[in-house]
Design an enzyme around this catalytic site. Sequence first.
Site, mmCIF file in Angstrom:
data_model
loop_
_atom_site.group_PDB
_atom_site.id
_atom_site.type_symbol
_atom_site.label_atom_id
_atom_site.label_comp_id
_atom_site.label_asym_id
_atom_site.label_seq_id
_atom_site.Cartn_x
_atom_site.Cartn_y
_atom_site.Cartn_z
ATOM 1 C CB SER A 132 -0.896 -0.241 1.075
ATOM 2 O OG SER A 132 -1.839 1.117 1.541
ATOM 3 C CE1 TYR A 145 -3.970 -2.559 4.980
ATOM 4 C CE2 TYR A 145 -2.810 0.036 3.885
ATOM 5 C CZ TYR A 145 -3.597 -1.409 3.864
ATOM 6 O OH TYR A 145 -3.615 -1.415 2.233
#
Length: 275
Positions: A132, A145
């Site tokens: 990501s 995250y």
Amino acid sequence: MKTILITGCSSGIGYYCAKQLQKRGYQVIASCRNVDDVRALNEQGITCVQLDYTDTDSIEQGLADALAFSGGKLDALFNNGAYGQPGAVEDLPVAALRRQFETNVFGWHHLTQLVCKKMRQQGHGRIIQNSSVLGLVTLPYRGAYNASKFALEGLTDTLRLELQGSGVYISLIEPGPISSRFRDNALHAFLTSGIDIEKSAHRDNYLAQQRRLESTSGPQPFTLGPEAVYKRLVHALESQRPQARYYVTTPTYLFGFLKRILPSSWLDWVLTKSR
């Protein structure tokens, strides 16, 4: 025919890539955590096995089932299944952080270890990790995250160095916003995290985030479809010289560039405004 195991195929990126690679001539073995999703994909003609990153036995059995379908060989692994746990770091229960790492890091690591052993025996293979933009920079209220993707980046960079000369190549794909069920899953994770919203110093921000996650309005700016990830995946699978990193979406290119040139205080200001 090249064989590939793809995780997290119930929807979004995994589902799209599984369908497209099968059309491209790959023997695709998809995997999902939920039995109903496994059944649905099999009914659509996509070979699918059950694999839950939070369960060591499920990981090992899922890989064994995949190898049974592929005749014992595996040319590629696309680690994709993940979710985002919202919440301010100071509010985040340890149990919620642990669940995030079980799915996004430890499960990936265990499956990757098993696949590395198989690929070393074969003398070739490709491992692609779907990371990501938040493995490059951080955004507020995404600490769990962020941390999981930073950990993945570090493990993958190290593994890439250690695999040199083995015939096994490993790459990272780093998307920004992609059309998927990511927001729905993040909302569920937030509501079941154990965070006491009303007693938190971040109450107002939490309520705003909850409204955003519950919104049925269109995608956020710069959102691309899963085909953008698929394009990079194909290059990582088929290029003679796969890249270490593949940026996807404008935010990844932008934040990757800004991280290299801006002082931390300036970058913090930009990231705070971007949340």
